[in-house]
Design a protein around this motif. Structure first.
Motif, PDB file in Angstrom:
ATOM      1  N   ALA A 252       0.809  -1.224   0.000  1.00 24.59           N
ATOM      2  CA  ALA A 252       0.000   0.000   0.000  1.00 24.59           C
ATOM      3  C   ALA A 252       0.835   1.264   0.000  1.00 24.59           C
ATOM      4  N   GLY A 253       2.140   1.129   0.213  1.00 26.40           N
ATOM      5  CA  GLY A 253       2.997   2.302   0.220  1.00 26.40           C
ATOM      6  C   GLY A 253       2.929   3.102   1.496  1.00 26.40           C
ATOM      7  N   VAL A 254       2.433   2.482   2.583  1.00 24.64           N
ATOM      8  CA  VAL A 254       2.347   3.174   3.872  1.00 24.64           C
ATOM      9  C   VAL A 254       3.489   2.690   4.748  1.00 24.64           C
ATOM     10  N   PRO A 255       4.301   3.587   5.329  1.00 23.74           N
ATOM     11  CA  PRO A 255       5.421   3.151   6.166  1.00 23.74           C
ATOM     12  C   PRO A 255       4.937   2.363   7.379  1.00 23.74           C
ATOM     13  N   ALA A 256       5.709   1.345   7.743  1.00 25.84           N
ATOM     14  CA  ALA A 256       5.370   0.542   8.914  1.00 25.84           C
ATOM     15  C   ALA A 256       5.779   1.275  10.176  1.00 25.84           C
ATOM     16  N   ALA A 257       5.055   1.031  11.237  1.00 24.31           N
ATOM     17  CA  ALA A 257       5.388   1.649  12.519  1.00 24.31           C
ATOM     18  C   ALA A 257       6.699   1.077  13.033  1.00 24.31           C
ATOM     19  N   VAL A 258       7.411   1.898  13.789  1.00 26.85           N
ATOM     20  CA  VAL A 258       8.697   1.445  14.330  1.00 26.85           C
ATOM     21  C   VAL A 258       8.490   0.312  15.317  1.00 26.85           C
ATOM     22  N   GLU A 259       7.535   0.476  16.238  1.00 31.78           N
ATOM     23  CA  GLU A 259       7.236  -0.561  17.222  1.00 31.78           C
ATOM     24  C   GLU A 259       5.857  -1.119  16.901  1.00 31.78           C
ATOM     25  N   SER A 260       5.822  -2.285  16.313  1.00 32.64           N
ATOM     26  CA  SER A 260       4.548  -2.883  15.949  1.00 32.64           C
ATOM     27  C   SER A 260       4.366  -4.188  16.692  1.00 32.64           C
ATOM     28  N   GLY A 261       3.128  -4.663  16.727  1.00 31.21           N
ATOM     29  CA  GLY A 261       2.840  -5.919  17.406  1.00 31.21           C
ATOM     30  C   GLY A 261       2.517  -5.683  18.863  1.00 31.21           C
ATOM     31  N   PRO A 262       1.902  -6.656  19.509  1.00 28.21           N
ATOM     32  CA  PRO A 262       1.503  -6.502  20.904  1.00 28.21           C
ATOM     33  C   PRO A 262       2.699  -6.435  21.836  1.00 28.21           C
ATOM     34  N   ASP A 263       2.522  -5.748  22.933  1.00 29.68           N
ATOM     35  CA  ASP A 263       3.566  -5.634  23.945  1.00 29.68           C
ATOM     36  C   ASP A 263       3.554  -6.901  24.795  1.00 29.68           C
ATOM     37  N   LEU A 264       4.687  -7.615  24.825  1.00 28.94           N
ATOM     38  CA  LEU A 264       4.767  -8.882  25.553  1.00 28.94           C
ATOM     39  C   LEU A 264       5.458  -8.737  26.901  1.00 28.94           C
ATOM     40  N   ALA A 265       5.665  -7.515  27.347  1.00 22.47           N
ATOM     41  CA  ALA A 265       6.358  -7.334  28.625  1.00 22.47           C
ATOM     42  C   ALA A 265       5.578  -7.972  29.769  1.00 22.47           C
ATOM     43  N   GLY A 266       4.262  -7.790  29.758  1.00 20.78           N
ATOM     44  CA  GLY A 266       3.447  -8.376  30.816  1.00 20.78           C
ATOM     45  C   GLY A 266       3.502  -9.886  30.800  1.00 20.78           C
ATOM     46  N   ARG A 267       3.488 -10.471  29.606  1.00 21.87           N
ATOM     47  CA  ARG A 267       3.561 -11.926  29.505  1.00 21.87           C
ATOM     48  C   ARG A 267       4.920 -12.436  29.949  1.00 21.87           C
ATOM     49  N   THR A 268       5.971 -11.659  29.658  1.00 22.38           N
ATOM     50  CA  THR A 268       7.308 -12.044  30.109  1.00 22.38           C
ATOM     51  C   THR A 268       7.361 -12.119  31.628  1.00 22.38           C
ATOM     52  N   GLU A 269       6.783 -11.116  32.286  1.00 24.84           N
ATOM     53  CA  GLU A 269       6.751 -11.127  33.745  1.00 24.84           C
ATOM     54  C   GLU A 269       5.952 -12.318  34.266  1.00 24.84           C
ATOM     55  N   ALA A 270       4.884 -12.682  33.567  1.00 29.08           N
ATOM     56  CA  ALA A 270       4.076 -13.823  33.993  1.00 29.08           C
ATOM     57  C   ALA A 270       4.880 -15.116  33.928  1.00 29.08           C
ATOM     58  N   VAL A 271       5.677 -15.269  32.877  1.00 28.91           N
ATOM     59  CA  VAL A 271       6.513 -16.462  32.746  1.00 28.91           C
ATOM     60  C   VAL A 271       7.533 -16.522  33.876  1.00 28.91           C
ATOM     61  N   ILE A 272       8.212 -15.406  34.110  1.00 23.47           N
ATOM     62  CA  ILE A 272       9.234 -15.375  35.156  1.00 23.47           C
ATOM     63  C   ILE A 272       8.615 -15.651  36.521  1.00 23.47           C
ATOM     64  N   GLU A 273       7.451 -15.071  36.786  1.00 20.48           N
ATOM     65  CA  GLU A 273       6.792 -15.279  38.074  1.00 20.48           C
ATOM     66  C   GLU A 273       6.356 -16.728  38.241  1.00 20.48           C
ATOM     67  N   ALA A 274       5.916 -17.366  37.157  1.00 22.14           N
ATOM     68  CA  ALA A 274       5.518 -18.771  37.237  1.00 22.14           C
ATOM     69  C   ALA A 274       6.697 -19.651  37.634  1.00 22.14           C
ATOM     70  N   TYR A 275       7.876 -19.348  37.109  1.00 24.03           N
ATOM     71  CA  TYR A 275       9.058 -20.143  37.462  1.00 24.03           C
ATOM     72  C   TYR A 275       9.529 -19.826  38.879  1.00 24.03           C
ATOM     73  N   ARG A 276       9.332 -18.601  39.322  1.00 28.68           N
ATOM     74  CA  ARG A 276       9.656 -18.286  40.715  1.00 28.68           C
ATOM     75  C   ARG A 276       8.765 -19.078  41.661  1.00 28.68           C
ATOM     76  N   ASP A 277       7.481 -19.153  41.336  1.00 28.84           N
ATOM     77  CA  ASP A 277       6.559 -19.921  42.168  1.00 28.84           C
ATOM     78  C   ASP A 277       6.932 -21.398  42.176  1.00 28.84           C
ATOM     79  N   LEU A 278       7.338 -21.918  41.020  1.00 31.35           N
ATOM     80  CA  LEU A 278       7.725 -23.324  40.942  1.00 31.35           C
ATOM     81  C   LEU A 278       8.948 -23.591  41.806  1.00 31.35           C
ATOM     82  N   ALA A 279       9.897 -22.666  41.814  1.00 35.20           N
ATOM     83  CA  ALA A 279      11.109 -22.846  42.620  1.00 35.20           C
ATOM     84  C   ALA A 279      10.811 -22.777  44.107  1.00 35.20           C
ATOM     85  N   ARG A 280       9.726 -22.068  44.472  1.00 32.35           N
ATOM     86  CA  ARG A 280       9.382 -21.950  45.890  1.00 32.35           C
ATOM     87  C   ARG A 280       8.579 -23.128  46.399  1.00 32.35           C
ATOM     88  N   GLU A 281       8.104 -23.997  45.491  1.00 29.31           N
ATOM     89  CA  GLU A 281       7.261 -25.115  45.936  1.00 29.31           C
ATOM     90  C   GLU A 281       8.051 -26.059  46.839  1.00 29.31           C
TER      91      GLU A 281
END
Length: 281
Positions: A252-281
């Motif tokens: 279409a000739g329209v420039p793409a955004a510099v930061e595109s796609g969903p922000d996965l920072a929250g999901r990253t924290e969820a993964v890390i927290e899940a492994y922290r909980d597993l280590a505490r079991e």
């Protein structure tokens, strides 16, 4: 339990041990994933005794010929014959075991756990499946986790789960025995009945505690699996969205955004927290 965990499931039980599992009959193959070693039962070969005898005889004939040639060449005939006999015996024994139903031997050490009851066997089998899901996400998670520490935490959780399920299995038997004497034809104020009622209350309390502990461990393993799988799916969707945006921008000739796609920072924290909980079991 030790740092290495061995687990095997046959048609009658689940065996969990810090030591390699032995077979009572049949054959199993070992599959190692980090510090977890699963012994998977192989299906019986289906060979009849006649087929095994025929195969062994076909093996023995060329060995006899080789032994005769070696003896004629000056080699000790009895040594060649003994070696051939040992080889034939090993092959025969292997064939016999392969034709049998695979059943694990019951360990005699105190550190091993054997689960006989169906609910406990099903719970541990489900945990093994969930742990496999967790391990399959590690390559895609990259530097988000330390695979060595995660492997140790996961194996330790499985070992603790086996201990909890072993206690729950014993409690199940105790509760069944106490339930059997509940309707006994004895006076209500009998000391024996009062003692049985007291022990039944204590057994019920410990039963609930063991169930809560098992559910906590199972939940931790499942949460780690779901967090990793969800992160991977979202990252795949994000990659698809970025590819589509670049394609549309080119068409279409329209420039793409510099930061595109969903922000996965929250999901990253969820993964890390899940492994922290597993280590505490």
């Amino acid at each position: 339990m030790g740092t290495e965990l061995h687990a095997g499931i046959d048609f009658e039980k689940v065996v969990v041990s810090p030591y390699p599992l032995r077979m009572r009959s049949g054959v199993a193959r070992r599959e190692r994933t980090g510090t977890l070693v699963e012994s998977v039962c192989r299906a019986p070969s289906g060979r009849s005794r006649e087929e095994r005898v025929t195969f062994t005889a076909r093996l023995a004939l060329p060995l006899l010929f080789v032994s005769a040639v070696l003896a004629a060449s000056g080699f000790s005939w009895w040594l060649a014959a003994a070696g051939s006999a040992v080889l034939v015996g090993l092959v025969w024994r292997r064939q016999v075991r392969a034709a049998q139903e695979a059943v694990f031997a019951v360990p005699r050490d105190e550190e091993s756990r054997v689960l006989w009851s169906v609910p406990e066997r099903a719970a541990f089998a489900g945990a093994l499946d969930a742990s496999g899901r967790v391990r399959r996400t590690w390559p895609a998670l990259g530097d988000m986790i330390d695979p060595i520490l995660a492997d140790r935490s996961l194996t330790r959780a499985l070992g603790e789960l086996a201990e909890v399920l072993g206690r729950r299995q014993e409690l199940r038997r105790v509760r069944e025995e106490l339930a059997g004497v509940r309707d006994a034809d004895i006076p209500g104020d009998s000391p024996a009945r009062m003692a049985a009622d007291l022990q039944r209350e204590r057994a019920d309390e410990v039963w609930r505690e063991a169930g809560a502990a098992a559910n906590r461990i199972l939940g931790g393993i499942d949460a780690a699996a779901r967090a990793g799988e969800s992160f991977i799916r979202e990252r795949q969707v994000a990659a698809t969205a970025r590819h589509a945006e670049r394609t549309l921008a080119r068409v279409a000739g329209v420039p793409a955004a510099v930061e595109s796609g969903p922000d996965l920072a929250g999901r990253t924290e969820a993964v890390i927290e899940a492994y922290r909980d597993l280590a505490r079991e």
